[in-house]
Design an enzyme around this catalytic site. Structure first.
Site, PDB file in Angstrom:
ATOM      1  CE  LYS A   1      -3.155   2.265   4.564  1.00 42.37           C
ATOM      2  NZ  LYS A   1      -2.787   1.319   3.539  1.00 42.37           N
TER       3      LYS A   1
ATOM      4  CB  SER B   1      -0.966   0.022   1.180  1.00 37.52           C
ATOM      5  OG  SER B   1      -0.279   0.243   2.396  1.00 37.52           O
TER       6      SER B   1
END
Length: 157
Positions: A76, A37
């Site tokens: 993230k 990710s």
């Protein structure tokens, strides 16, 4: 070695273990990147060191953060901060009406909802590998609360 020396060594050893445990469970976090990710910025299995921030004013757009979401640690990038408006349109991200330059991403940025109003005390986060990231765009509650942020990325290898 005298009994006194053995006790001193034992006390030093216990204190060292206690201090190390405290530092690595409250101030510094070492983790591995488990998924794709955050490609291309962070590679799968890359080791990352995060440092806790005790003031949310230290957290800014662009920071890469470690946090817990639904019982899982995730990594993230902060895209928007409290009070910001996020618009995802034609593969681009706009913050408060301004198109963002994001040279670090791969993949097309899409979302089923296109506009997000970031509430006070919360952040909007996305992975750099936009097509392979479970992030604010997909969550039932799209926002990461500041209190859930464990640390800000300081070093990776």
């Amino acid at each position: 070695m005298t009994k006194k020396n053995k006790i001193e060594i034992l006390v030093i050893l216990v204190l060292t273990i206690a201090i190390t445990y405290t530092v690595f469970h409250t101030l510094v976090f070492i983790t591995f990147i488990p998924t794709e990710s955050m490609l291309p910025t962070l590679q799968v299995n890359e080791t990352c060191i995060f440092v806790r921030s005790f003031q949310t004013s230290d957290i800014t757009a662009g920071d890469i953060v470690l946090f817990e979401h639904d019982g899982t640690n995730l990594v993230k990038r902060i895209i928007a901060c409290p009070g910001d408006t996020v618009l995802i349109k034609d593969g681009a991200v706009y913050i408060n009406g301004e198109k963002q330059s994001e040279p670090y991403i791969t993949g097309l940025t899409t979302a089923s909802v296109s506009t997000f109003e970031v509430p006070k005390g919360c952040y909007f986060v996305m992975g750099d590998n936009r097509e392979h990231s479970y992030d604010s765009r997909a969550w039932e509650d799209s926002y990461l609360e500041g209190k859930d942020i464990k640390g800000i990325l300081k070093f990776s290898m």
